[in-house]
Design a protein around this motif. Structure first.
Motif, PDB file in Angstrom:
ATOM      1  N   MET A 266     -13.088  13.393  -0.399  1.00  0.00           N
ATOM      2  CA  MET A 266     -12.523  12.090  -0.690  1.00  0.00           C
ATOM      3  C   MET A 266     -13.396  11.344  -1.695  1.00  0.00           C
ATOM      4  O   MET A 266     -14.624  11.397  -1.623  1.00  0.00           O
TER       5      MET A 266
ATOM      6  N   ARG B 208       0.852  -1.186   0.000  1.00  0.00           N
ATOM      7  CA  ARG B 208       0.000   0.000   0.000  1.00  0.00           C
ATOM      8  C   ARG B 208       0.882   1.228   0.000  1.00  0.00           C
ATOM      9  O   ARG B 208       1.908   1.265   0.689  1.00  0.00           O
TER      10      ARG B 208
ATOM     11  N   ASN C 217       0.944   5.791  -0.549  1.00  0.00           N
ATOM     12  CA  ASN C 217       0.317   7.101  -0.769  1.00  0.00           C
ATOM     13  C   ASN C 217       1.218   7.929  -1.673  1.00  0.00           C
ATOM     14  O   ASN C 217       2.432   7.972  -1.478  1.00  0.00           O
TER      15      ASN C 217
ATOM     16  N   ASP D 134      -7.974  -2.804  -0.945  1.00  0.00           N
ATOM     17  CA  ASP D 134      -8.922  -1.705  -0.747  1.00  0.00           C
ATOM     18  C   ASP D 134      -9.030  -0.861  -2.011  1.00  0.00           C
ATOM     19  O   ASP D 134      -8.082  -0.754  -2.789  1.00  0.00           O
TER      20      ASP D 134
ATOM     21  N   HIS E  46      -8.207   5.411  -3.369  1.00  0.00           N
ATOM     22  CA  HIS E  46      -8.862   6.624  -2.877  1.00  0.00           C
ATOM     23  C   HIS E  46      -8.109   7.881  -3.304  1.00  0.00           C
ATOM     24  O   HIS E  46      -6.875   7.908  -3.317  1.00  0.00           O
TER      25      HIS E  46
ATOM     26  N   THR F 285     -13.278   7.676  -4.709  1.00  0.00           N
ATOM     27  CA  THR F 285     -12.552   6.491  -5.172  1.00  0.00           C
ATOM     28  C   THR F 285     -12.398   6.561  -6.684  1.00  0.00           C
ATOM     29  O   THR F 285     -13.228   7.142  -7.387  1.00  0.00           O
TER      30      THR F 285
ATOM     31  N   ASP G 295      -4.252   7.112  -2.449  1.00  0.00           N
ATOM     32  CA  ASP G 295      -3.886   5.943  -1.662  1.00  0.00           C
ATOM     33  C   ASP G 295      -4.289   4.699  -2.463  1.00  0.00           C
ATOM     34  O   ASP G 295      -5.451   4.554  -2.842  1.00  0.00           O
TER      35      ASP G 295
ATOM     36  N   GLN H 145     -18.470   6.856  -3.492  1.00  0.00           N
ATOM     37  CA  GLN H 145     -18.422   5.895  -2.390  1.00  0.00           C
ATOM     38  C   GLN H 145     -16.995   5.760  -1.900  1.00  0.00           C
ATOM     39  O   GLN H 145     -16.057   5.666  -2.698  1.00  0.00           O
ATOM     40  N   THR H 146     -16.775   5.716  -0.599  1.00  0.00           N
ATOM     41  CA  THR H 146     -15.421   5.597  -0.041  1.00  0.00           C
ATOM     42  C   THR H 146     -15.410   4.573   1.086  1.00  0.00           C
ATOM     43  O   THR H 146     -16.447   4.204   1.632  1.00  0.00           O
ATOM     44  N   GLY H 147     -14.199   4.117   1.424  1.00  0.00           N
ATOM     45  CA  GLY H 147     -14.018   3.213   2.555  1.00  0.00           C
ATOM     46  C   GLY H 147     -14.274   1.753   2.248  1.00  0.00           C
ATOM     47  O   GLY H 147     -14.255   0.918   3.154  1.00  0.00           O
ATOM     48  N   GLN H 148     -14.485   1.394   0.981  1.00  0.00           N
ATOM     49  CA  GLN H 148     -14.867   0.035   0.637  1.00  0.00           C
ATOM     50  C   GLN H 148     -13.698  -0.774   0.104  1.00  0.00           C
ATOM     51  O   GLN H 148     -12.672  -0.243  -0.294  1.00  0.00           O
ATOM     52  N   TRP H 149     -13.902  -2.096   0.069  1.00  0.00           N
ATOM     53  CA  TRP H 149     -12.971  -3.005  -0.584  1.00  0.00           C
ATOM     54  C   TRP H 149     -13.049  -2.784  -2.085  1.00  0.00           C
ATOM     55  O   TRP H 149     -14.068  -2.330  -2.604  1.00  0.00           O
TER      56      TRP H 149
END
Length: 403
Positions: free
Chosen positions: A321, A255, A257, A300, A303, A323, A271, A340-344
């Motif tokens: 933020m 991962r 940034n 993930d 983002h 995706t 990210d 949509q954010t924060g998802q797989w």
């Protein structure tokens, strides 16, 4: 003696085809001792080497008996190498009656709190799960009619049960099944032509190929996010020896940034996960198939965070933020921005798209083994987003508001 190439395990391993079935090494497990005390002459042994591109990530081998399947699987994942042994007994109707999955300590001990084995017992209207720890055996019963069993990823030998049921005329597209982790769901397979079937209900919709005797010939996950492929080979591998020499994979997709500044207080950050090519095809191939919506990374979702208003083509993004996704087609490559954010990264909801922008796809100056995203500033009000992988670079320009 014979050899099995294993790029991830170091040198080629020398293994011995044992005189007796490998299950003899673990007959201390009482369930297996009673089930497999006399293997019929029709026993058939096979192995499957699961490869992620050029790298081997798991090896499974199993013996098909008239009364069931006896197998083992070694997997290197993250920080650990894990060896499993499993057993599945079948009734005269070809359906499971019992199952066992045991974790074998490679160095002689199991991590504290780890279950030694999981046992499943199937009756016509229920399935019972027992988990054996050092100091306890929790037991739970699930109501399910003629339930099947979902084994963990990289244990696909038991799918021969599905093929056998289909060969006998049963409908196998969706049947109740209990996973070893204790989740009641379903399993099944749908025919996609010829001897190919697509698995349903497991972690991945692998494409399975069986021969006329219901023997599994190959496993293909190239159309899933798993991406592994395996082809049937001979059994007789000393998996315990292989496990002792395997190295853990570590994080397969690091991962990272990346960021760029656009004047005081102006910041754009991406990210993302960084998968590797591993000798696979990229653009329009295994990794970025034509027309599919790809997460522009791994694991993930990728983002984007911005402190300024960004404009990419016809898409304007307020500070916040988002995706990012990519769709590569035969007529063009597109960057998709989603709210949509924060998802797989497999949880893409097109209803939440904010828009799509054409990307310029050009030849790279050098081959990029690892996916590389970058934000290239051109002063305080302009920049370029670039995605480089394999032999291509996809890019799209954007403008940045002054505040």
């Amino acid at each position: 003696m014979f050899t099995v190439p294993c790029e991830i395990c170091g040198p080629v391993h020398r293994v011995v085809r044992p005189d007796r079935p490998s299950r003899r090494r673990w007959l201390g497990v009482s369930l297996l001792a009673s089930v497999f005390s006399a293997a019929p002459a029709t026993a058939q042994s096979a192995s499957l080497v699961y490869r992620l591109g050029k790298d081997t990530v798991a090896i499974e081998q199993y013996t098909r008996l008239a009364t069931g399947i006896d197998g083992e699987m070694v997997q290197r994942s993250g920080a650990a190498v894990v060896l499993w042994r499993y057993a599945l007994t079948l009734g005269t109707d070809g359906r499971p009656r019992t199952a066992l999955l045991a974790r074998v300590p490679i160095d002689g001990t199991l991590p504290t709190g780890t279950a030694r084995e999981t046992r499943l017992t199937v009756s016509p209207d229920s399935i019972v799960r027992e988990v054996v720890f050092a100091d306890s055996v929790p037991r739970r019963s699930f109501a399910a009619s003629q339930a099947l069993i979902n084994f963990p990823t990289f244990i696909y030998g038991p799918t021969e049960v599905l093929a056998g049921l289909a060969r006998g005329g049963a409908r196998i597209d969706s049947m109740p099944a209990l996973g070893m982790a204790g989740t009641l769901g379903f399993t099944g397979a749908t025919s996609i032509g010829g001897d190919l079937w697509r698995l349903r209900g497991g972690a991945y919709a692998m494409v399975l190929r069986f021969d006329g005797a219901s023997r599994l010939q190959s496993v293909d996950g190239s159309g899933t996010t798993n991406k592994v492929v395996a082809t049937r080979g001979p059994g007789g591998i000393d998996l315990a020896a292989v496990a002792r020499s395997m190295r853990p994979t570590g994080v397969l997709s690091l991962r990272e940034n990346v960021r760029a500044a656009f004047g005081p207080g102006g910041m754009v950050v991406i990210d993302y996960g960084r998968p590797q090519v591993r000798e696979r095809t990229v653009w329009g191939g295994t990794l970025i198939p034509f027309d599919s919506v790809w997460r522009a990374g791994a694991n993930d979702a990728t983002h984007l965070f911005t402190t300024r208003t960004l404009t990419m083509g016809s898409v304007t993004l307020a500070p916040g933020m988002y995706t990012l996704w990519v769709q590569h087609t035969r007529t063009g490559t597109f960057l998709i921005v989603n709210k949509q954010t924060g998802q797989w990264g497999t949880q893409y909801d097109p209803v939440q798209d904010l828009g799509r922008v054409p990307m310029e796809l050009v030849d790279a100056t050098g081959f990029r083994e690892m996916l590389t995203l970058s934000v290239q500033p051109a002063g305080t009000t302009r920049g370029t987003f670039e995605l480089a992988w394999g032999d291509k670079v996809a890019r799209v320009p954007f403008t940045v508001s002054a505040r």
